[in-house]
Design an enzyme around this catalytic site. Sequence first.
Site, PDB file in Angstrom:
ATOM      1  N   ASP A  90      24.004 -20.738  44.545  1.00  0.00           N
ATOM      2  CA  ASP A  90      22.581 -20.910  44.274  1.00  0.00           C
ATOM      3  C   ASP A  90      22.315 -20.508  42.828  1.00  0.00           C
ATOM      4  OD1 ASP A  90      19.827 -21.270  44.781  1.00  0.00           O
ATOM      5  OD2 ASP A  90      19.598 -19.141  45.161  1.00  0.00           O
ATOM      6  N   THR A 127      18.727 -19.444  41.437  1.00  0.00           N
ATOM      7  CA  THR A 127      17.694 -18.425  41.306  1.00  0.00           C
ATOM      8  C   THR A 127      18.075 -17.168  42.071  1.00  0.00           C
ATOM      9  OG1 THR A 127      16.079 -20.198  41.179  1.00  0.00           O
ATOM     10  CG2 THR A 127      15.242 -17.980  41.578  1.00  0.00           C
ATOM     11  N   THR A 165      20.664 -26.032  43.757  1.00  0.00           N
ATOM     12  CA  THR A 165      19.408 -25.315  43.578  1.00  0.00           C
ATOM     13  C   THR A 165      18.240 -26.199  43.979  1.00  0.00           C
ATOM     14  OG1 THR A 165      17.959 -24.254  41.945  1.00  0.00           O
ATOM     15  CG2 THR A 165      19.346 -26.033  41.155  1.00  0.00           C
ATOM     16  N   GLY A 166      17.164 -25.567  44.397  1.00  0.00           N
ATOM     17  CA  GLY A 166      15.945 -26.298  44.700  1.00  0.00           C
ATOM     18  C   GLY A 166      15.037 -26.442  43.496  1.00  0.00           C
ATOM     19  N   LYS A 213      21.968 -28.678  51.108  1.00  0.00           N
ATOM     20  CA  LYS A 213      23.007 -27.757  50.648  1.00  0.00           C
ATOM     21  C   LYS A 213      24.126 -27.645  51.677  1.00  0.00           C
ATOM     22  CE  LYS A 213      20.103 -24.783  47.706  1.00  0.00           C
ATOM     23  NZ  LYS A 213      19.696 -23.398  47.416  1.00  0.00           N
ATOM     24  N   ASP A 217      19.371 -20.394  51.464  1.00  0.00           N
ATOM     25  CA  ASP A 217      20.819 -20.516  51.297  1.00  0.00           C
ATOM     26  C   ASP A 217      21.584 -20.236  52.588  1.00  0.00           C
ATOM     27  OD1 ASP A 217      20.486 -20.915  48.487  1.00  0.00           O
ATOM     28  OD2 ASP A 217      20.218 -18.767  48.250  1.00  0.00           O
TER      29      ASP A 217
END
Length: 1209
Positions: A541, A543, A839-840, A927, A951
Amino acid sequence: MGAGVRLRRSHVSRAGGAPIPRTLQVSEPQCGSGRDVNVQTRSTDLSGEHGLSQKLRFGSCARYQLEDESAHLDEMPLMMSEEGFENDESDYHTLPRARIIQRKRGLEWFVCGGWKFLCTSCCDWLINICQRKRELKARTVWLGYPEKCEEKHPRNSIKNQKYNVFTFIPGVLYEQFKFFLNLYFLVVSCSQFVPALKIGYLYTYWAPLGFVLAVTIMREAIDEFRRFQRDKEVNSQLYSKLTVRGKVQVKSSDIQVGDLIIVEKNQRIPSDMVFLRTSEKAGSCFIRTDQLDGETDWKLKVAVSCTQRLPALGDLFSISAYVYAQKPQLDIHSFEGTFTREDCDPPIHESLSIENTLWASTIVASGTVIGVVIYTGKETRSVMNTSNPKNKVGLLDLELNQLTKALFVALVALSVVMVTLQGFVGPWYRNLFRFLLLFSYIIPIRCKKDEKSNLLGVARTRSPVPSGSSPRLLTLPSSGQVSSLPRPPHLLTQMVLRVNLDMGKAAYGWMIMKDESIPGTVVRTSTIPEGLGRLVYLLTDKTGTLTQNEMVFKRLHLGTVSYGADTMDEIQSHLRNPYSQMQSQASGNATSSTPPRKAQSSAPKVRKSVSSRVHEAVKAIALCHNVTPVYEPRAGVTAEAEYAEADQDFSDGNRTYQAASPDEVALVQWTESVGLTLVSRDLASMQLRTPSGQILTYCILQMFPFTSESKRMGVIIRDESTAEITFYMKGADVAMSSIVQYNDWLEEECGNMAREGLRTLVVAKRALTEEQYQDFESRYSQAKLSIHDRALKVAAVVESLEREMELLCLTGVEDQLQADVRPTLEMLRNAGIKIWMLTGDKLETATCIAKSSHLVSRTQDIHIFRPVTSRGEAHLELNAFRRKHDCALVISGDSLEVCLKYYEHELVELACQCPAVVCCRCSPTQKAHIVKLLQRHAGRRTCAIGDGGNDVSMIQAADCGIGIEGKEGRQASLAADFSITQFKHIGRLLMVHGRSSYKRSAALGQFVMHRGLIISTMQAVFSSVFYFASVPLYQGFLMVGYATLYTMFPVFSLVLDQDVQPEMAMLYPELYKDLTKGRSLSFKTFLIWVLISIYQGGILMYGALLLFESEFVHVVAISFTALILTELLMVALTVRTWHWLMAVAEVLSLGCYVASLAFLNEYFDLAFITTVTFVWKVSAITVVSCLPLYVLKYLKRKLSPPSYSKLTS
């Protein structure tokens, strides 16, 4: 229907050509009424998208399958040129080709995989019957009255456990017996219930099997109990529930649909709710969604206006209202519902959208909120986007399982050979089964007396004469000494293999958690520590994992001058002069009655000074944003004043900023640091404080929020003191470069900042006259009232202002990386691990972090995958990507979804060749899907690391899941296999502990198998010498002692072995790369150990037969003592770095054997073993069995040293 069926599809026009008739001819079979033809065609539009058309049913006599042009598309080469792609008549514009293939039936179909299909179908049917899911439906929820719910809804509890009370034992047993090794033991043990095959006591088989199962069940039970405790901690969090009698405390797990829940600031929202009321005066609040979608932007949520206007909290129970909510679904970015108040005339209806919702696992960032619960438990958005935990099996266990199958094949072959050489006399199948047990190894099994005497009689009548020795009398043991018959020569030894490996896993977990270099690390799944040593893909991930999610302002560029962190004091000095002049002018104009007027736009342009340019740039940054300053209540304000307008402390130390993006907060914090402070803001105005303390008030006329399509945001401001109207705008350079006036520096400086890993924003402005604004406002209001194409009309009106804007400045903001992220990623790359960032967040943000973290090196090209929506676009973009070499890939979640739909294999193949991959705008389910794709197509071990609730799916889908305890909570940490506190700890976790665990377990597993193979070889030699009679060589306590007391401690001490020091493994991560090839445990190394076992077993047995005296017990004494010494020496030969516990284990085991000789008079001749003859014979056999191996090891290290040998020297 006559001779056939004719289908005519709607015409599809080709660009610039005539319509293409879609016709399909299918002949109807002529075998009567029981026919069934499944016809599937695909409609093709100009973009190449396909949709299933229809299905024809004719009966049930034979089944047919239709193939259309999509089969041709799937085989189409991706390197087709764009011209050929668009013009090729055999590609997308081909008429459907119906080719009917009759499926295989009968025995051929069954043998070719039909049996597997039938078994799978039966299992799926049973699972569907047992786990029939309840249909999800829309619902009507009455405010504060959960008892009015028409249906029963799931409990609001978080569950990370793998089993429940009823499935624990069956689940654990299934996970154990799906391995061939354990299943074989079970079959052997169950065979003793058959009278014809029973040759011993049941406990001799079931005791070791039960012991291993007990250890496994205990370990799983401990892991499950820990998960239960962690879940209980979350489910026991207390919340305030609003009832008719007031507030009551309720556990998170006891919350029901329809409850009115009060959530305080910085508290987790326990379930999906509709936002009814807030303590904020504006009727809105911010929430943090980083645990749901990975985005750190604070989302603005708006309360239902009808309930927000109520005077007091208790009035929520005085109204009759309900919420109609759509059925639960996966999409976290949409919601449809209505709010209805019935006790009014007419009833009040309000439309509900995503901005009125509060999803579970998000955090309230401002104020206190009240919501009505609409979804609970497994129907919440966060849980629906989380996959169920799976039982993870270590790669080492799978490899050992394969080796065990090879051992079993050898076991069967050897038993068949023995029975064949016997001549298939008597009940040969029983003899075959006895040989299977004999070479399976070690539990004493009593036999019937007549069988025993018969075997002994055969042995006595024909004395063996070993080749090369003089004939002598061999006295076999008496009937009292042969107290057992074939017992499973692999059973206890292989059980010890399982016990040793499981104990080794526990030891590795203990070492990891006790490592002071990675404090706070927790091993939550104790079955896969070796998996950390074979990873090829790391999916991380962004962030909170790679970054701290803390933005810092780094650079301000005005075109001719640039300011960095060390020159910010110059900006402060530039700001003081203009605002001091403004203050003096304001005091001078105070006596004048003439209102201030805007300067004439026709005034001649003059070159502005640096001070004025700095002033305008800083003011633009301080005004163009969506940041709201929030002041914490003063100490002493009670909770009862929560909804009252309490006094607020407007001091700088009591102020925090809230915004939809941390970039925005960083910019406003920077303007505060240089002297221009945002002190208040509401929907209509904002106030700034100058360096001299003057308060400037600005009226917010219009706000244009940032969108992913426009990539910019703007605001129209009126200065209350001068009545000037200014349109400010800021955004990404790709969007702003065509809007601002011509310049020659913007593109170059944006590139320079991007290479430094800074996130850039271009700031511009345009002065408006009153007439210009009034004209814009009328057109803008009219566009917003449009029913059709509202978004396009509004965008067109706004774009009319976005012309020839004055470029003010370029800002650079850095997202602070976690400590030592760059060297850690460099280490992992050198170790041969490919890193993918999922990542989003937005594409630009993800690209910046990939550069600043050196996930993508500065010299590497980046291929940004263009947005695609159809198969044709995906095909062209994949062609363009294939032509690139050694470049990183950046792709969005939407484009990824389209490509995976049509070109899954091609995309994964191309992506796996990239040095780095960045997937942005990924949902939690995407993901997890990417992880499964890598496992399926690449066939390599994957590791996922993250810190947020979004996640969890990825972590649970990966072979090894690592969670970080950080700002985004503990949800990822609790669901992971390993929990760490910082990203940099993953380096030591993999390079040191992962590598050591795998190499140690590989050595341990192979050595335990060697320990069983060598005694099986001795048994085979002994049986063949005695004319293939199944007489056991060692009996009773000797076999139990050999597998446990005499050799277990030295063998288990191999878990302390290490080839290089931890510091060296960290310094040279290339050592890790060797492990990914699987050379430590392979069929090659296994074959080497098999050859060693055959050599040593043969030497020990033949040596004992050559050197024995007249008694059979001498053979047992010589060979068994030499066997024990050989095993202890082989451990010493295997060890690479000695630990003091290893030496203790060797001495202790040897001492136990020597001490036990005094009590083993049943098996040994005590007078003989105390003689010098016994000592030299044992020593000679031991030297012959071990010395050549020592010599070979020495020569190998000299001629072909291992990769780590130079480092250790």
